[in-house]
Scaffold this motif. Structure first.
Motif, PDB file in Angstrom:
ATOM      1  N   VAL A   1       0.842  -1.252   0.092  1.00  0.00           N
ATOM      2  CA  VAL A   1      -0.026   0.036   0.064  1.00  0.00           C
ATOM      3  C   VAL A   1       0.856   1.198  -0.059  1.00  0.00           C
ATOM      4  CG1 VAL A   1      -1.710   1.325   1.308  1.00  0.00           C
ATOM      5  CG2 VAL A   1      -1.920  -1.280   1.045  1.00  0.00           C
ATOM      6  N   PHE A   2       1.881   1.360   0.718  1.00  0.00           N
ATOM      7  CA  PHE A   2       2.886   2.478   0.901  1.00  0.00           C
ATOM      8  C   PHE A   2       3.593   2.610  -0.345  1.00  0.00           C
ATOM      9  CE2 PHE A   2       2.158   0.859   5.325  1.00  0.00           C
ATOM     10  CZ  PHE A   2       1.350   2.042   5.716  1.00  0.00           C
ATOM     11  N   VAL A   3       3.974   1.354  -1.075  1.00  0.00           N
ATOM     12  CA  VAL A   3       4.748   1.261  -2.246  1.00  0.00           C
ATOM     13  C   VAL A   3       3.971   2.180  -3.001  1.00  0.00           C
ATOM     14  CG1 VAL A   3       5.803   0.077  -3.759  1.00  0.00           C
ATOM     15  CG2 VAL A   3       6.235  -0.581  -1.565  1.00  0.00           C
TER      16      VAL A   3
ATOM     17  N   PRO B   1      15.660   4.771  -9.033  1.00  0.00           N
ATOM     18  CA  PRO B   1      16.908   4.264 -10.237  1.00  0.00           C
ATOM     19  C   PRO B   1      17.642   3.183  -9.347  1.00  0.00           C
ATOM     20  CG  PRO B   1      17.373   6.543  -9.412  1.00  0.00           C
ATOM     21  CD  PRO B   1      15.913   6.323  -8.983  1.00  0.00           C
ATOM     22  N   HIS B   2      17.941   3.388  -8.066  1.00  0.00           N
ATOM     23  CA  HIS B   2      19.006   2.563  -7.549  1.00  0.00           C
ATOM     24  C   HIS B   2      18.475   2.108  -5.956  1.00  0.00           C
ATOM     25  CE1 HIS B   2      21.717   3.009 -10.847  1.00  0.00           C
ATOM     26  NE2 HIS B   2      21.390   4.069 -10.812  1.00  0.00           N
ATOM     27  N   PRO B   3      17.448   1.473  -5.689  1.00  0.00           N
ATOM     28  CA  PRO B   3      16.888   1.147  -4.499  1.00  0.00           C
ATOM     29  C   PRO B   3      17.868   0.463  -3.625  1.00  0.00           C
ATOM     30  CG  PRO B   3      16.024  -0.140  -6.174  1.00  0.00           C
ATOM     31  CD  PRO B   3      16.600   0.861  -6.963  1.00  0.00           C
ATOM     32  N   ALA B   4      17.976   0.839  -2.347  1.00  0.00           N
ATOM     33  CA  ALA B   4      18.960   0.082  -1.621  1.00  0.00           C
ATOM     34  C   ALA B   4      18.648  -1.104  -1.047  1.00  0.00           C
ATOM     35  CB  ALA B   4      19.272   1.117  -0.346  1.00  0.00           C
ATOM     36  N   ASP B   5      17.120  -1.265  -1.019  1.00  0.00           N
ATOM     37  CA  ASP B   5      16.743  -2.599  -0.192  1.00  0.00           C
ATOM     38  C   ASP B   5      15.289  -2.814  -0.955  1.00  0.00           C
ATOM     39  OD1 ASP B   5      15.114  -0.935   1.084  1.00  0.00           O
ATOM     40  OD2 ASP B   5      16.057  -1.142   3.042  1.00  0.00           O
ATOM     41  N   TRP B   6      14.698  -3.768  -0.577  1.00  0.00           N
ATOM     42  CA  TRP B   6      13.513  -4.253  -1.167  1.00  0.00           C
ATOM     43  C   TRP B   6      12.357  -3.340  -0.832  1.00  0.00           C
ATOM     44  CZ3 TRP B   6       8.997  -4.729   1.801  1.00  0.00           C
ATOM     45  CH2 TRP B   6       9.215  -5.309   3.008  1.00  0.00           C
ATOM     46  N   THR B   7      12.217  -2.478   0.134  1.00  0.00           N
ATOM     47  CA  THR B   7      11.504  -1.389   0.296  1.00  0.00           C
ATOM     48  C   THR B   7      11.361  -0.295  -0.460  1.00  0.00           C
ATOM     49  OG1 THR B   7      12.832  -0.155   1.937  1.00  0.00           O
ATOM     50  CG2 THR B   7      11.419  -1.698   2.913  1.00  0.00           C
TER      51      THR B   7
ATOM     52  N   LEU C   1      12.648  -3.347 -15.737  1.00  0.00           N
ATOM     53  CA  LEU C   1      13.130  -4.455 -15.994  1.00  0.00           C
ATOM     54  C   LEU C   1      13.596  -5.240 -14.712  1.00  0.00           C
ATOM     55  CD1 LEU C   1      13.778  -7.145 -17.621  1.00  0.00           C
ATOM     56  CD2 LEU C   1      15.883  -5.982 -17.933  1.00  0.00           C
ATOM     57  N   GLU C   2      14.273  -4.575 -13.812  1.00  0.00           N
ATOM     58  CA  GLU C   2      14.754  -5.046 -12.466  1.00  0.00           C
ATOM     59  C   GLU C   2      13.500  -5.114 -11.669  1.00  0.00           C
ATOM     60  OE1 GLU C   2      17.312  -6.157  -9.413  1.00  0.00           O
ATOM     61  OE2 GLU C   2      17.571  -6.139 -11.617  1.00  0.00           O
ATOM     62  N   GLN C   3      12.599  -3.949 -11.497  1.00  0.00           N
ATOM     63  CA  GLN C   3      11.727  -3.999 -10.479  1.00  0.00           C
ATOM     64  C   GLN C   3      10.251  -4.663 -10.744  1.00  0.00           C
ATOM     65  OE1 GLN C   3      11.332   0.037  -8.523  1.00  0.00           O
ATOM     66  NE2 GLN C   3      13.404   0.481  -9.481  1.00  0.00           N
ATOM     67  N   VAL C   4      10.021  -4.673 -12.145  1.00  0.00           N
ATOM     68  CA  VAL C   4       8.727  -5.155 -12.471  1.00  0.00           C
ATOM     69  C   VAL C   4       8.727  -6.526 -12.817  1.00  0.00           C
ATOM     70  CG1 VAL C   4       6.693  -4.849 -13.954  1.00  0.00           C
ATOM     71  CG2 VAL C   4       7.940  -2.859 -13.102  1.00  0.00           C
ATOM     72  N   VAL C   5       9.914  -7.061 -13.282  1.00  0.00           N
ATOM     73  CA  VAL C   5       9.886  -8.509 -13.849  1.00  0.00           C
ATOM     74  C   VAL C   5      10.839  -9.314 -12.922  1.00  0.00           C
ATOM     75  CG1 VAL C   5      10.535  -9.673 -15.844  1.00  0.00           C
ATOM     76  CG2 VAL C   5       9.570  -7.540 -16.188  1.00  0.00           C
ATOM     77  N   ARG C   6      12.228  -8.845 -12.925  1.00  0.00           N
ATOM     78  CA  ARG C   6      13.106  -9.597 -12.030  1.00  0.00           C
ATOM     79  C   ARG C   6      12.848 -10.021 -10.647  1.00  0.00           C
ATOM     80  NH1 ARG C   6      17.878 -10.989 -14.542  1.00  0.00           N
ATOM     81  NH2 ARG C   6      18.819 -10.863 -12.626  1.00  0.00           N
ATOM     82  N   PHE C   7      12.341  -8.721  -9.874  1.00  0.00           N
ATOM     83  CA  PHE C   7      12.173  -8.859  -8.693  1.00  0.00           C
ATOM     84  C   PHE C   7      11.080  -9.589  -8.064  1.00  0.00           C
ATOM     85  CE2 PHE C   7      10.247  -6.709  -4.850  1.00  0.00           C
ATOM     86  CZ  PHE C   7      11.107  -7.007  -3.776  1.00  0.00           C
TER      87      PHE C   7
ATOM     88  N   ARG D   1      16.321 -10.005  -2.960  1.00  0.00           N
ATOM     89  CA  ARG D   1      15.238 -10.821  -2.855  1.00  0.00           C
ATOM     90  C   ARG D   1      13.823 -10.260  -2.422  1.00  0.00           C
ATOM     91  NH1 ARG D   1      17.388 -16.096  -4.115  1.00  0.00           N
ATOM     92  NH2 ARG D   1      19.105 -15.514  -5.484  1.00  0.00           N
ATOM     93  N   THR D   2      13.017 -10.697  -2.908  1.00  0.00           N
ATOM     94  CA  THR D   2      11.570 -10.406  -2.357  1.00  0.00           C
ATOM     95  C   THR D   2      11.127 -11.171  -1.195  1.00  0.00           C
ATOM     96  OG1 THR D   2       9.059 -10.345  -3.015  1.00  0.00           O
ATOM     97  CG2 THR D   2      10.407 -11.878  -4.089  1.00  0.00           C
ATOM     98  N   PRO D   3      10.423 -10.427  -0.183  1.00  0.00           N
ATOM     99  CA  PRO D   3      10.399 -11.322   0.759  1.00  0.00           C
ATOM    100  C   PRO D   3       9.076 -11.901   0.772  1.00  0.00           C
ATOM    101  CG  PRO D   3       9.633  -8.977   1.210  1.00  0.00           C
ATOM    102  CD  PRO D   3      10.307  -8.982  -0.157  1.00  0.00           C
ATOM    103  N   ALA D   4       8.356 -11.733  -0.160  1.00  0.00           N
ATOM    104  CA  ALA D   4       7.210 -12.685  -0.564  1.00  0.00           C
ATOM    105  C   ALA D   4       7.503 -14.130  -0.788  1.00  0.00           C
ATOM    106  CB  ALA D   4       6.462 -12.003  -1.717  1.00  0.00           C
ATOM    107  N   GLY D   5       6.801 -15.057  -0.448  1.00  0.00           N
ATOM    108  CA  GLY D   5       7.138 -16.295  -0.836  1.00  0.00           C
ATOM    109  C   GLY D   5       6.220 -17.353   0.253  1.00  0.00           C
ATOM    110  N   SER D   6       5.760 -18.394  -0.333  1.00  0.00           N
ATOM    111  CA  SER D   6       4.902 -19.317   0.557  1.00  0.00           C
ATOM    112  C   SER D   6       5.273 -20.754  -0.302  1.00  0.00           C
ATOM    113  CB  SER D   6       3.379 -19.048  -0.076  1.00  0.00           C
ATOM    114  OG  SER D   6       2.929 -17.858   0.122  1.00  0.00           O
ATOM    115  N   PRO D   7       5.147 -21.790   0.734  1.00  0.00           N
ATOM    116  CA  PRO D   7       5.633 -23.107   0.344  1.00  0.00           C
ATOM    117  C   PRO D   7       5.061 -23.636  -0.776  1.00  0.00           C
ATOM    118  CG  PRO D   7       4.540 -23.116   2.383  1.00  0.00           C
ATOM    119  CD  PRO D   7       4.428 -21.800   1.937  1.00  0.00           C
TER     120      PRO D   7
END
Length: 474
Positions: free
Chosen positions: A112-114, A131-137, A293-299, A307-313
């Motif tokens: 939401v904040f993103v 242009p150059h984000p430091a972390d996933w946020t 490319l980096e943020q919309v596709v690869r991330f 690495r994205t914190p999103a993930g489920s088993p």
């Protein structure tokens, strides 16, 4: 969720609601909600779990114990009073209370904040992407169209400008429009029950970023099923400018337009999709290709350095955790599943909105299961794709006046009469006019005249004296 679906499917346009599936469904949803305070590390999800769990328990008690009232004959749904009250309690506890509480407290999931910050960034820098984000946020894993939902944050007070309100509003509008296009019957109970279910209630309260995409996909396929190529193309273009996970809806909708309206309809849909989607996406892709490319596709796929914190088993995520070989296997299965679905679409193209939604649901479900960074929340798209058209079609309003056939001659006369009254139905590829807002005065007149006509057809002919005597002698 399955029990809620069973209760909804058991409710026809003229039938009633059985209490048992609703009680069991509410109890299952309560158990699901109460699990979040125990397993989630997000404050917004824990708050939703307590509120929604209480609402679902009250709904189960209401559906089981409240005395049955008179059916809502004016709505034509036959919904009993306990069911309506139970759905209202579930909606209050799972959506209204937690959403208002979290809005006041300013709590939400990070997406939401993103979205809101991407709108701020677009206004000040001309790009929704750092242009150059430091972390996933600092990553914005959405296409530029999603930024539109962040603009209310710039001009409205904090609560009213929260992106969750606009995510949910767009979703609800799309569901209602799709229901009308599919000619669904009474809407209130199915609509409220679906929104109150954890499938919609949880994301609506804590995030909601996927809801506009889901509603837009359903609406676009409903429009394509009616052969409305221009409107379907516009909706598809808007949806595809939100997230690239909506792109599989494009070939499905275009194949449906080809079956329903022919090549011209498919080409017109393609033109509008490309025009609307291109205007929202291409300028940013040209100006900021590396960031997109980096943020919309690869991330989102788990291929970026951050690495994205999103993930489920899910299977794809588990494979990706095994190392480079597992990640390669996950991507290979992801690609092969997409190819298999494409072949199936070409061999068995969809011919109506329901089958198109089923085809798309299967494709995206396989993609989400096999993606390296899939989440359980992504599966709400295929589930709603399967559920909503079926609910609308099961409560579908009659398209013409009832006819009681007494003989083959009467049957032919009735058919000729219907074609004479509605000549526009004959030339339409789906047998119905495109205008969903058509005035129903003609149908009301026919319904008023139908009882007299039917009575005249089935009324027995009074025997004459001569025939009565002949019958007695024989």
């Amino acid at each position: 969720m399955q029990q809620f679906g069973a209760g909804l499917r058991g409710a026809g346009a003229a039938g009633g609601y059985s209490r048992a599936p609703w009680v069991l469904g509410a109890l299952v949803c309560a158990g699901w909600a109460f699990a979040f305070p125990l397993i989630s590390n997000l404050a917004s999800q824990r708050a939703w779990g307590w509120s929604a769990g209480a609402g679902y328990l009250l709904a189960a008690l209401c559906a089981a114990l409240l005395p049955r009232g008179r059916a809502a004959s004016s709505a034509g749904s036959g919904a009993a009073r306990p069911i309506r009250m139970a759905v209202a309690l579930a909606l209050l506890g799972a959506v209204v209370v937690p959403l208002v509480l979290l809005l006041v407290l300013g709590q939400a999931q990070s997406e939401v904040f993103v979205v809101q910050q991407s709108a701020v960034r677009l206004v000040h820098t001309g790009s929704p992407y750092l242009p150059h984000p430091a972390d996933w946020t600092g990553y914005t894993p959405y296409l530029p169209g999603m930024t539109l939902f962040g603009f209310p944050h710039l001009v409205l007070p904090a609560v009213l400008g929260d992106a969750r309100i606009w995510f949910l509003l767009a979703f609800l509008v799309c569901l209602v429009l799709a229901w009308r296009i599919l000619r669904g019957g009474p809407l209130a109970v199915p609509f409220a029950a679906v929104v109150a279910s954890p499938l919609v209630a949880l994301p609506a309260a804590v995030s909601g970023v996927d809801l506009p995409m889901i509603g837009g996909c359903i609406l676009a396929l409903a429009l394509a099923g009616r052969g409305n190529a221009a409107r379907a193309g516009v909706v598809l273009g808007l949806v595809c400018a939100l997230k690239w996970t909506a792109w599989p809806a494009v070939p499905v909708a275009l194949l449906l337009l080809l079956q329903v309206g022919g090549r011209r309809a498919a080409l017109r849909g393609t033109l509008w999709t490309g025009l609307v989607g291109g205007l929202l996406v291409v300028p940013f892709a040209v100006a900021f290709p590396q960031a997109m490319l980096e943020q919309v596709v690869r991330f989102p796929l788990g291929l970026s350095t951050v690495r994205t914190p999103a993930g489920s088993p899910l299977p794809g995520h588990i494979l990706a955790q095994l190392g480079p070989a597992g990640r390669t296997a996950s991507l290979a299965l992801f690609a092969l599943s997409g190819l298999a679905v494409c072949v199936w679409l070409l061999v068995r193209p969809p011919r109506d909105a329901r089958t198109a939604c089923d085809r798309l649901a299967l494709g995206v479900a396989l993609a989400f299961l096999l993606a390296p960074a899939g989440r359980f929340g992504y599966l709400q798209l295929p589930v709603l794709l399967v559920l909503w058209p079926r609910l609308a079609l099961r409560t579908q309003r009659p398209t013409g006046p009832p006819v009681l056939v007494a003989s083959s001659t009467d049957d032919a006369d009735a058919v000729d009469s219907v074609h004479a009254r509605a000549p526009e139905y004959a030339d339409h590829p789906t047998g119905r006019p495109d205008d969903t807002d058509r005035d129903h005065d003609t149908h009301d007149h026919d319904r008023a005249a139908a009882p007299a006509a039917n009575a005249a057809r089935v009324a027995p002919t009074a025997p004459t004296p001569s025939t009565a005597g002949a019958a007695a002698r024989s």
